[in-house]
Design an enzyme around this catalytic site. Structure first.
Site, PDB file in Angstrom:
ATOM      1  N   ASN A 193       0.874  -1.168   0.000  1.00  9.14           N
ATOM      2  CA  ASN A 193       0.000   0.000   0.000  1.00  9.14           C
ATOM      3  C   ASN A 193       0.912   1.219   0.000  1.00  9.14           C
ATOM      4  OD1 ASN A 193      -1.767   2.073   0.484  1.00  9.14           O
ATOM      5  ND2 ASN A 193      -2.312   1.426   2.574  1.00  9.14           N
ATOM      6  N   TRP A 194       1.039   1.827  -1.179  1.00 10.59           N
ATOM      7  CA  TRP A 194       1.968   2.959  -1.293  1.00 10.59           C
ATOM      8  C   TRP A 194       1.441   4.213  -0.598  1.00 10.59           C
ATOM      9  CZ3 TRP A 194       4.091   3.144  -7.051  1.00 10.59           C
ATOM     10  CH2 TRP A 194       4.852   2.001  -7.289  1.00 10.59           C
ATOM     11  N   LYS A 195       0.132   4.223  -0.296  1.00  8.15           N
ATOM     12  CA  LYS A 195      -0.503   5.444   0.247  1.00  8.15           C
ATOM     13  C   LYS A 195      -0.215   6.610  -0.703  1.00  8.15           C
ATOM     14  CE  LYS A 195      -0.218   3.348   4.733  1.00  8.15           C
ATOM     15  NZ  LYS A 195      -0.293   3.506   6.175  1.00  8.15           N
ATOM     16  N   HIS A 253      -9.656   1.485   4.166  1.00 10.91           N
ATOM     17  CA  HIS A 253      -8.430   1.650   4.969  1.00 10.91           C
ATOM     18  C   HIS A 253      -8.726   2.596   6.137  1.00 10.91           C
ATOM     19  CE1 HIS A 253      -4.397   2.786   6.176  1.00 10.91           C
ATOM     20  NE2 HIS A 253      -3.983   1.688   5.589  1.00 10.91           N
ATOM     21  N   GLU A 308      -7.143   4.963   7.303  1.00  8.26           N
ATOM     22  CA  GLU A 308      -6.900   6.386   7.017  1.00  8.26           C
ATOM     23  C   GLU A 308      -8.096   7.004   6.303  1.00  8.26           C
ATOM     24  OE1 GLU A 308      -3.073   5.737   5.207  1.00  8.26           O
ATOM     25  OE2 GLU A 308      -2.300   5.180   7.181  1.00  8.26           O
ATOM     26  N   GLU A 331      -5.997  -4.660  10.185  1.00  7.92           N
ATOM     27  CA  GLU A 331      -4.974  -3.664  10.449  1.00  7.92           C
ATOM     28  C   GLU A 331      -5.309  -2.904  11.727  1.00  7.92           C
ATOM     29  OE1 GLU A 331      -2.774  -2.570   6.614  1.00  7.92           O
ATOM     30  OE2 GLU A 331      -4.512  -1.274   6.717  1.00  7.92           O
ATOM     31  N   GLY A 378       2.005   2.312  10.755  1.00  5.61           N
ATOM     32  CA  GLY A 378       3.002   3.373  10.626  1.00  5.61           C
ATOM     33  C   GLY A 378       3.656   3.765  11.939  1.00  5.61           C
ATOM     34  N   SER A 431       2.807  -2.135  10.384  1.00  7.07           N
ATOM     35  CA  SER A 431       4.244  -2.261  10.667  1.00  7.07           C
ATOM     36  C   SER A 431       4.770  -3.675  10.433  1.00  7.07           C
ATOM     37  CB  SER A 431       4.561  -1.777  12.092  1.00  7.07           C
ATOM     38  OG  SER A 431       4.187  -0.413  12.243  1.00  7.07           O
ATOM     39  N   GLY A 451       2.669  -1.117   4.297  1.00  8.61           N
ATOM     40  CA  GLY A 451       2.782   0.311   3.999  1.00  8.61           C
ATOM     41  C   GLY A 451       4.235   0.698   3.811  1.00  8.61           C
ATOM     42  N   GLY A 452       4.827   1.219   4.872  1.00  8.16           N
ATOM     43  CA  GLY A 452       6.191   1.761   4.804  1.00  8.16           C
ATOM     44  C   GLY A 452       7.196   0.837   4.132  1.00  8.16           C
TER      45      GLY A 452
HETATM   46  P1  PGA Z   1       2.474   0.255   7.674  1.00  9.33           P
HETATM   47  O1  PGA Z   1       1.061   0.516   6.949  1.00  9.33           O
HETATM   48  O2  PGA Z   1       3.006  -1.035   7.139  1.00  9.33           O
HETATM   49  O3  PGA Z   1       3.318   1.436   7.286  1.00  9.33           O
HETATM   50  O4  PGA Z   1       2.197   0.209   9.136  1.00  9.33           O
HETATM   51  C1  PGA Z   1       0.167  -0.524   6.710  1.00  9.33           C
HETATM   52  C2  PGA Z   1      -1.095   0.038   6.082  1.00  9.33           C
HETATM   53  O5  PGA Z   1      -1.545   1.104   6.504  1.00  9.33           O
HETATM   54  O6  PGA Z   1      -1.673  -0.567   5.149  1.00  9.33           O
END
Ligand code: PGA
Length: 248
Positions: A9-11, A94, A96, A166, A172, A211, A232-233
């Site tokens: 997930n590049w966001k 998601h 967010e 999640e 994050g 994470s 994500g990251g």
């Molecule tokens: P993260 O993000 O791996 O940076 O914690 C995961 C996500 O939000 O899909």
């Protein structure tokens, strides 16, 4: 046996130049992965993914989808548009988007249906906040999130979704759910699926997100109901993403 699935997930990250380096790094080293792999990218970069990834083992998709098919919905992207660029997946719900864009359980359910209508595989995200976990409400919150989606699906469509658990407090932050904490929620999710469609419950991939990194992926992925990761990251660096793919 469920095939493992690692999705990035590049966001809201990337540029044509940075994506080219990342995608070429993936293509160069990925070989023939044992798991399914995808990247979910900002909509403007879907064309670049189609260009770079066609013929590779890496699928691609979007990060959100409109509930509408077309029309006067400024800023929205339809499922058909995502599919037009060869997307296989789309993330829906998601945290967010739930937090910053006020997406309700009902809206997320509608988006799931919208994705399926367009022939996409929705990656449905669920997860509790830290306050909810500490109040002992994890199962109630996550259960309500998945039930809202299941209540809108035809029984035959249950097997066409992917779920991502999640925990919001792990996204994050560098904090990860322990493998057992995640496993407990994944098992609960699978039992909810089984109430609607027992056969599908055995095949639906339930990913963990929050994470997940090269150094903790193996332990998480060893749990019986953890079928992959939404990353994500660590999906923004080819070496890290490839290490997680290897762990799967
Ligand atoms: P993260 O993000 O791996 O940076 O914690 C995961 C996500 O939000 O899909």
């Amino acid at each position: 046996m469920r095939r493992k699935f690692i999705a990035g997930n590049w966001k809201m990250n990337g540029s044509l130049a940075a994506n080219a380096i990342l995608l070429n790094g993936l293509k160069a080293e990925i070989g023939r992965p044992a798991c399914a792999v995808a990247v979910c990218v900002p909509a403007p970069y879907l064309a670049q993914c189609r260009e770079e990834l066609t013929g590779s083992p890496v699928a691609w998709g979007g990060q959100d989808v409109s509930v509408h098919e077309s029309g006067a919905y400024t800023g929205e992207v339809s499922g058909a548009m995502l599919a037009d660029f060869g997307s296989r997946y789309v993330i829906v719900g998601h945290s967010e988007r739930r937090t910053y864009h006020g997406e309700s359980n009902e809206l997320v359910a509608q988006k799931t249906v919208s994705a399926l209508k367009a022939g996409l595989i929705p990656i449905v995200c669920v997860g509790e906040s830290l306050a909810e976990r500490e109040a002992g409400r994890t199962d109630a919150v996550v259960g309500a999130q998945i039930d809202a989606v299941l209540s809108m699906l035809d029984v035959g469509d249950v097997g066409k979704i992917v779920i991502a658990y999640e925990p919001v407090w792990a996204i994050g932050t560098g904090k990860t759910a322990t493998p057992q904490m995640a496993q407990d929620v994944h098992a609960m999710l699978r039992s909810r699926l089984a109430m609607k469609n027992a056969d599908a419950a055995e095949t639906v991939q339930i990913l963990y997100g929050g994470s997940m990194k090269p150094d903790n992926a193996r332990d998480l992925l060893a749990m019986p109901d953890i079928d992959g990761g939404l990353i994500g990251g660590a999906a923004l660096k080819a070496a890290d993403f490839l290490a997680i793919i290897k762990a799967a």
